[in-house]
Design a protein around this motif. Structure first.
Motif, PDB file in Angstrom:
ATOM      1  N   ASN A 109      47.947 -17.570   0.014  1.00 42.64           N
ATOM      2  CA  ASN A 109      48.795 -18.632   0.563  1.00 42.64           C
ATOM      3  C   ASN A 109      48.047 -19.950   0.710  1.00 42.64           C
ATOM      4  OD1 ASN A 109      47.123 -17.750   2.638  1.00 42.64           O
ATOM      5  ND2 ASN A 109      48.689 -17.874   4.226  1.00 42.64           N
ATOM      6  N   TYR A 110      46.829 -20.024   0.150  1.00 44.09           N
ATOM      7  CA  TYR A 110      46.022 -21.242   0.258  1.00 44.09           C
ATOM      8  C   TYR A 110      46.006 -22.037  -1.049  1.00 44.09           C
ATOM      9  CZ  TYR A 110      41.944 -24.254   1.015  1.00 44.09           C
ATOM     10  OH  TYR A 110      41.100 -25.331   1.130  1.00 44.09           O
ATOM     11  N   GLN A 111      45.873 -21.332  -2.176  1.00 45.79           N
ATOM     12  CA  GLN A 111      45.871 -22.030  -3.460  1.00 45.79           C
ATOM     13  C   GLN A 111      46.535 -21.195  -4.541  1.00 45.79           C
ATOM     14  OE1 GLN A 111      41.980 -22.551  -5.471  1.00 45.79           O
ATOM     15  NE2 GLN A 111      41.077 -21.416  -3.751  1.00 45.79           N
ATOM     16  N   LEU A 117      47.741 -25.510  -1.961  1.00 46.47           N
ATOM     17  CA  LEU A 117      49.142 -25.567  -1.568  1.00 46.47           C
ATOM     18  C   LEU A 117      49.374 -26.442  -0.337  1.00 46.47           C
ATOM     19  CD1 LEU A 117      49.998 -21.779  -2.090  1.00 46.47           C
ATOM     20  CD2 LEU A 117      50.398 -23.686  -3.674  1.00 46.47           C
ATOM     21  N   LEU A 118      48.529 -26.269   0.684  1.00 45.25           N
ATOM     22  CA  LEU A 118      48.720 -27.036   1.913  1.00 45.25           C
ATOM     23  C   LEU A 118      48.416 -28.509   1.696  1.00 45.25           C
ATOM     24  CD1 LEU A 118      49.414 -27.000   4.903  1.00 45.25           C
ATOM     25  CD2 LEU A 118      47.041 -26.380   5.393  1.00 45.25           C
ATOM     26  N   GLU A 120      48.863 -30.193  -1.035  1.00 45.82           N
ATOM     27  CA  GLU A 120      50.017 -30.777  -1.744  1.00 45.82           C
ATOM     28  C   GLU A 120      51.162 -31.067  -0.793  1.00 45.82           C
ATOM     29  OE1 GLU A 120      51.290 -28.499  -5.100  1.00 45.82           O
ATOM     30  OE2 GLU A 120      49.924 -29.571  -6.437  1.00 45.82           O
ATOM     31  N   LYS A 121      51.404 -30.148   0.129  1.00 43.89           N
ATOM     32  CA  LYS A 121      52.516 -30.341   1.059  1.00 43.89           C
ATOM     33  C   LYS A 121      52.234 -31.491   2.019  1.00 43.89           C
ATOM     34  CE  LYS A 121      55.868 -27.687   3.690  1.00 43.89           C
ATOM     35  NZ  LYS A 121      56.319 -26.314   4.072  1.00 43.89           N
ATOM     36  N   LEU A 122      50.989 -31.582   2.486  1.00 43.72           N
ATOM     37  CA  LEU A 122      50.635 -32.634   3.438  1.00 43.72           C
ATOM     38  C   LEU A 122      50.635 -34.018   2.798  1.00 43.72           C
ATOM     39  CD1 LEU A 122      47.694 -30.819   5.264  1.00 43.72           C
ATOM     40  CD2 LEU A 122      49.933 -31.345   6.246  1.00 43.72           C
ATOM     41  N   THR A 123      50.313 -34.095   1.511  1.00 39.27           N
ATOM     42  CA  THR A 123      50.228 -35.395   0.853  1.00 39.27           C
ATOM     43  C   THR A 123      51.514 -35.797   0.137  1.00 39.27           C
ATOM     44  OG1 THR A 123      49.224 -34.319  -1.088  1.00 39.27           O
ATOM     45  CG2 THR A 123      47.736 -35.288   0.540  1.00 39.27           C
ATOM     46  N   SER A 124      52.235 -34.818  -0.411  1.00 37.52           N
ATOM     47  CA  SER A 124      53.408 -35.159  -1.236  1.00 37.52           C
ATOM     48  C   SER A 124      54.748 -34.780  -0.615  1.00 37.52           C
ATOM     49  CB  SER A 124      53.284 -34.467  -2.603  1.00 37.52           C
ATOM     50  OG  SER A 124      52.094 -34.846  -3.250  1.00 37.52           O
ATOM     51  N   HIS A 125      54.738 -33.804   0.267  1.00 43.15           N
ATOM     52  CA  HIS A 125      56.009 -33.330   0.837  1.00 43.15           C
ATOM     53  C   HIS A 125      55.876 -33.129   2.343  1.00 43.15           C
ATOM     54  CE1 HIS A 125      57.110 -32.572  -3.350  1.00 43.15           C
ATOM     55  NE2 HIS A 125      55.986 -31.892  -3.475  1.00 43.15           N
ATOM     56  N   LEU A 126      55.320 -34.130   3.030  1.00 42.40           N
ATOM     57  CA  LEU A 126      55.043 -34.008   4.453  1.00 42.40           C
ATOM     58  C   LEU A 126      56.333 -33.873   5.268  1.00 42.40           C
ATOM     59  CD1 LEU A 126      52.905 -34.146   6.740  1.00 42.40           C
ATOM     60  CD2 LEU A 126      53.286 -36.635   6.774  1.00 42.40           C
ATOM     61  N   PRO A 127      56.528 -32.734   5.933  1.00 45.24           N
ATOM     62  CA  PRO A 127      57.702 -32.583   6.786  1.00 45.24           C
ATOM     63  C   PRO A 127      57.663 -33.586   7.942  1.00 45.24           C
ATOM     64  CG  PRO A 127      56.740 -30.440   6.294  1.00 45.24           C
ATOM     65  CD  PRO A 127      55.751 -31.479   5.839  1.00 45.24           C
ATOM     66  N   TRP A 363      33.387 -33.641  19.183  1.00 43.47           N
ATOM     67  CA  TRP A 363      34.012 -32.891  18.095  1.00 43.47           C
ATOM     68  C   TRP A 363      35.531 -32.933  18.181  1.00 43.47           C
ATOM     69  CZ3 TRP A 363      31.307 -30.290  14.227  1.00 43.47           C
ATOM     70  CH2 TRP A 363      29.922 -30.163  14.417  1.00 43.47           C
ATOM     71  N   VAL A 364      36.170 -32.939  17.014  1.00 41.28           N
ATOM     72  CA  VAL A 364      37.620 -32.780  16.933  1.00 41.28           C
ATOM     73  C   VAL A 364      37.898 -31.456  16.238  1.00 41.28           C
ATOM     74  CG1 VAL A 364      37.778 -34.043  14.728  1.00 41.28           C
ATOM     75  CG2 VAL A 364      39.801 -33.815  16.165  1.00 41.28           C
ATOM     76  N   TYR A 365      38.900 -30.721  16.743  1.00 36.01           N
ATOM     77  CA  TYR A 365      39.262 -29.413  16.199  1.00 36.01           C
ATOM     78  C   TYR A 365      40.730 -29.419  15.779  1.00 36.01           C
ATOM     79  CZ  TYR A 365      34.850 -27.592  17.872  1.00 36.01           C
ATOM     80  OH  TYR A 365      33.505 -27.369  18.058  1.00 36.01           O
ATOM     81  N   GLN A 366      40.970 -28.806  14.635  1.00 32.93           N
ATOM     82  CA  GLN A 366      42.325 -28.753  14.096  1.00 32.93           C
ATOM     83  C   GLN A 366      42.518 -27.419  13.401  1.00 32.93           C
ATOM     84  OE1 GLN A 366      43.273 -31.950  11.357  1.00 32.93           O
ATOM     85  NE2 GLN A 366      45.385 -31.894  12.037  1.00 32.93           N
ATOM     86  N   GLY A 367      43.738 -26.911  13.417  1.00 31.18           N
ATOM     87  CA  GLY A 367      43.971 -25.624  12.789  1.00 31.18           C
ATOM     88  C   GLY A 367      45.304 -25.549  12.066  1.00 31.18           C
ATOM     89  N   PHE A 368      45.357 -24.646  11.092  1.00 28.05           N
ATOM     90  CA  PHE A 368      46.581 -24.344  10.354  1.00 28.05           C
ATOM     91  C   PHE A 368      46.782 -22.837  10.425  1.00 28.05           C
ATOM     92  CE2 PHE A 368      44.485 -28.039   8.610  1.00 28.05           C
ATOM     93  CZ  PHE A 368      45.496 -28.985   8.551  1.00 28.05           C
ATOM     94  N   ILE A 369      48.021 -22.416  10.543  1.00 32.02           N
ATOM     95  CA  ILE A 369      48.318 -21.009  10.773  1.00 32.02           C
ATOM     96  C   ILE A 369      49.582 -20.630   9.996  1.00 32.02           C
ATOM     97  CG2 ILE A 369      49.819 -21.287  12.808  1.00 32.02           C
ATOM     98  CD1 ILE A 369      48.009 -19.072  14.148  1.00 32.02           C
ATOM     99  N   GLU A 370      49.798 -19.347   9.780  1.00 27.57           N
ATOM    100  CA  GLU A 370      50.951 -18.904   8.995  1.00 27.57           C
ATOM    101  C   GLU A 370      52.278 -19.218   9.678  1.00 27.57           C
ATOM    102  OE1 GLU A 370      50.531 -14.941   6.696  1.00 27.57           O
ATOM    103  OE2 GLU A 370      49.240 -14.735   8.449  1.00 27.57           O
ATOM    104  N   ASP A 371      53.253 -19.697   8.905  1.00 29.31           N
ATOM    105  CA  ASP A 371      54.614 -19.795   9.426  1.00 29.31           C
ATOM    106  C   ASP A 371      55.318 -18.469   9.176  1.00 29.31           C
ATOM    107  OD1 ASP A 371      55.510 -19.719   6.770  1.00 29.31           O
ATOM    108  OD2 ASP A 371      55.952 -21.866   6.683  1.00 29.31           O
ATOM    109  N   LYS A 372      56.584 -18.411   9.482  1.00 27.65           N
ATOM    110  CA  LYS A 372      57.316 -17.144   9.398  1.00 27.65           C
ATOM    111  C   LYS A 372      57.386 -16.606   7.980  1.00 27.65           C
ATOM    112  CE  LYS A 372      61.275 -14.940  11.613  1.00 27.65           C
ATOM    113  NZ  LYS A 372      62.455 -15.151  12.487  1.00 27.65           N
ATOM    114  N   GLN A 373      57.308 -17.497   6.986  1.00 30.95           N
ATOM    115  CA  GLN A 373      57.339 -17.081   5.587  1.00 30.95           C
ATOM    116  C   GLN A 373      55.938 -16.806   5.037  1.00 30.95           C
ATOM    117  OE1 GLN A 373      59.332 -19.849   6.705  1.00 30.95           O
ATOM    118  NE2 GLN A 373      60.895 -18.251   6.944  1.00 30.95           N
ATOM    119  N   GLY A 374      54.908 -17.013   5.878  1.00 34.81           N
ATOM    120  CA  GLY A 374      53.537 -16.754   5.450  1.00 34.81           C
ATOM    121  C   GLY A 374      52.811 -17.946   4.871  1.00 34.81           C
ATOM    122  N   ALA A 375      53.485 -19.100   4.785  1.00 40.00           N
ATOM    123  CA  ALA A 375      52.821 -20.319   4.318  1.00 40.00           C
ATOM    124  C   ALA A 375      52.050 -20.938   5.486  1.00 40.00           C
ATOM    125  CB  ALA A 375      53.846 -21.306   3.781  1.00 40.00           C
ATOM    126  N   LEU A 376      50.995 -21.683   5.185  1.00 43.42           N
ATOM    127  CA  LEU A 376      50.207 -22.309   6.237  1.00 43.42           C
ATOM    128  C   LEU A 376      50.904 -23.566   6.753  1.00 43.42           C
ATOM    129  CD1 LEU A 376      46.692 -21.872   4.613  1.00 43.42           C
ATOM    130  CD2 LEU A 376      47.500 -20.731   6.687  1.00 43.42           C
TER     131      LEU A 376
END
Length: 549
Positions: A109-111, A117-118, A120-127, A363-376
């Motif tokens: 679910n990463y590439q 994949l993530l 692309e979504k953050l740069t081209s299809h940002l919700p 320090w700054v901390y950030q995270g990505f986690i699975e959504d209900k469909q398993g995408a980050l």
């Protein structure tokens, strides 16, 4: 729990409701340390707390070994907010077949086909919901690691160029991140661009490797062997012998008050001399980044534990500000005073899910986690908040980090610079530490102090493997552990399957903010749902662990 050191205009105050602000106190802190085998029996006292809460080494001034002795929570946090710990997952787990979970964790679910994949979504299809400041662009970390490593642990993009990320092998921190407790993981480090360039500003792999070795020496406070280099080429006495000659190690000798200083090489050296970059023992330089992926437990054809292609989480950290020893000590003293004057006041953590959360130590901390469909997807404020509690203000960390201080040394595969996909921890020995003046393996000591394999004290597989019916550590198991830590770290395939399913249930619920720890049965027998004011752990004395030099 330092805060207030970092002031950053990009840090937006949280808009989350007050009732989640105390969740920087992790669920492990609610574990019952006193255990009665039967009614009327004198309780045995176990200590999982010492791993995190321990005597610290400056410039970590959070010497918090006393927290081993009591549940010192604000009143609003005495009721355990991590309600997922008390759910019975068995009915839901039973509905997931082995084939289903194996198929699920093998999906990447990463590439896909070299595309991230993530990213692309953050740069081209940002919700729109992810764009906190509604400026039409993502202002946080954009995934840029491809997890394609060369023979030195460097990550390469599809075009063959280095991304700057470098993987390293390390002994996992005690407890939660042992695979036997539900997850596999890896960590990459990257230094800022100036550490990758020579004095002319051109990329130099040789310069980058040397600067990484220098950072390793400063964090682990030891000499670090390197391939022979001509010091005259860099103008730095790396081996500290008083002349510029051929060096085969970076000698750690840093004592500014005695006139003993150290230096980076290349462009970073120039910036250090100009006061724009800093070097100090136990601290990373500005711009240091870490990438940490948390994954399901998979097995190869030989039955050995490996990383799953599917990622549970992608965690990112970046050092954005420098704080001196003096500033860090003052912050620690201020926090102690704050806790004494206002014991019920909760900590306020700045940040949001787009820019990340700030730990107050630079320090700054950030995270990505699975959504209900398993995408980050980006973690919410409250989902990230639990990370801040562990990555600031506890005695066990080195400049807020866990993994790099535990990096394997030059006696291991590729001098410790490798990814878990290249080499496993098989046959890595338990590291000696000193407890009460006696040398013992670090992981063996954890078992003796805790009498289980995780902080929640519910790992029955480890307990059966390492302890006899009288609760004594089995000599044969201890001997095996001394030579090969995977004898402890790796679960059986049956346990791994159950834990993978248990976590998938949490993904389906999207209930991470109530606890993301994979467990099967409710933990009400080993974890408190409520602690009392002034409640003690039953321990009479804090355990203190020292390094063996």
């Amino acid at each position: 729990m330092f805060f207030g050191l970092l002031v950053n205009s990009a840090a937006n105050a949280s808009t989350q409701p007050i009732d989640v602000l105390g969740r920087y106190i992790p669920p492990q802190c609610y574990t019952q340390t006193e255990h009665k085998v039967s009614t009327g029996q004198v309780a045995r006292v176990h200590n999982p707390c010492f791993a995190c809460h321990t005597q610290s080494l400056a410039p970590n001034f959070a010497d918090d070994a006393d927290l081993q002795l009591s549940y010192d929570f604000p009143a609003s946090m005495r009721r355990n907010p991590w309600s997922n710990l008390f759910k019975d997952r068995r009915p839901q787990i039973a509905k997931i077949s082995n084939q289903q979970i194996v198929s699920y964790i093998q999906q990447n679910n990463y590439q896909h086909q070299g595309k991230l994949l993530l990213d692309e979504k953050l740069t081209s299809h940002l919700p729109k919901a992810w764009d906190v400041n509604q400026d039409g662009r993502w202002n946080g970390y954009l995934p840029d690691a491809y997890f394609h490593f060369d023979h030195q642990g460097f990550d390469k993009a599809p075009d063959g160029k280095l991304t700057g990320w470098r993987a390293f092998g390390y002994r996992p921190f005690m407890g939660a991140f042992w695979p036997t407790n539900g997850s596999t993981d890896d960590v990459l480090i990257r230094l800022s661009t100036s550490f990758q360039q020579d004095e002319r500003g051109q990329f130099s792999l040789a310069v980058y490797k040397l600067n990484l070795a220098i950072v390793e020496a400063m964090i682990q406070r030891r000499d670090v062997p390197i391939s022979p280099v001509d010091e005259a080429h860099y103008g730095v006495d790396l081996n500290r012998n008083g002349k510029l000659d051929i060096a085969d190690k970076v000698v750690y000798r840093w004592a500014p008050l005695k006139g003993q200083n150290m230096s980076y090489v290349g462009q970073a050296k120039a910036l250090q001399q100009a006061g724009e970059l800093h070097l100090a023992a136990g601290l990373y330089p500005e711009g240091t980044e870490f990438l940490h992926t948390v994954r399901y437990i998979a097995f190869d054809q030989a039955g050995e534990v490996v990383l799953s292609p599917r990622m549970k989480e992608v965690r990112y950290a970046r050092k954005v500000a420098w704080n001196t020893y003096f500033q860090l000590r003052n912050a620690a003293m201020s926090e102690t005073k704050e806790a004494d004057d206002f014991p019920e006041r909760l900590r306020r953590v700045q940040g949001n899910e787009e820019t990340g959360l700030y730990n107050g130590q630079g320090w700054v901390y950030q995270g990505f986690i699975e959504d209900k469909q398993g995408a980050l997807r980006p973690q919410t404020y409250q989902e990230t908040l639990s990370c801040i509690g562990c990555h600031s203000g506890i005695g066990a960390t080195t400049d807020s980090s866990f993994a790099f201080p535990r990096k394997l040394d030059e006696s291991h595969f590729q001098q410790g610079w490798f990814h878990a996909s290249q080499h496993s921890l098989k046959n890595v020995a338990d590291k000696l530490v000193k407890v009460d003046g006696k040398a013992i393996g670090e992981f063996a000591n954890y078992l003796l102090q805790n009498h289980s394999g995780n902080e929640f004290r519910d790992n029955s597989e480890v307990e059966a493997k390492f302890f006899d019916k009288n609760g004594q550590l089995k000599p044969q198991a201890k001997n095996h552990l001394e030579k090969d830590i995977t004898y402890l770290l790796w679960p059986s395939q049956q346990r791994a399957m159950q834990l993978n399913k248990a976590y998938k249930v949490i993904v389906d619920e999207q209930s991470f903010a109530r606890g993301r720890e994979a467990h099967i049965a409710p933990l009400d027998k080993t974890v408190y749902q409520q602690v009392k004011e002034g409640q003690t752990t039953g321990l009479q004395q804090a355990v203190k662990v020292e390094a063996v030099k």
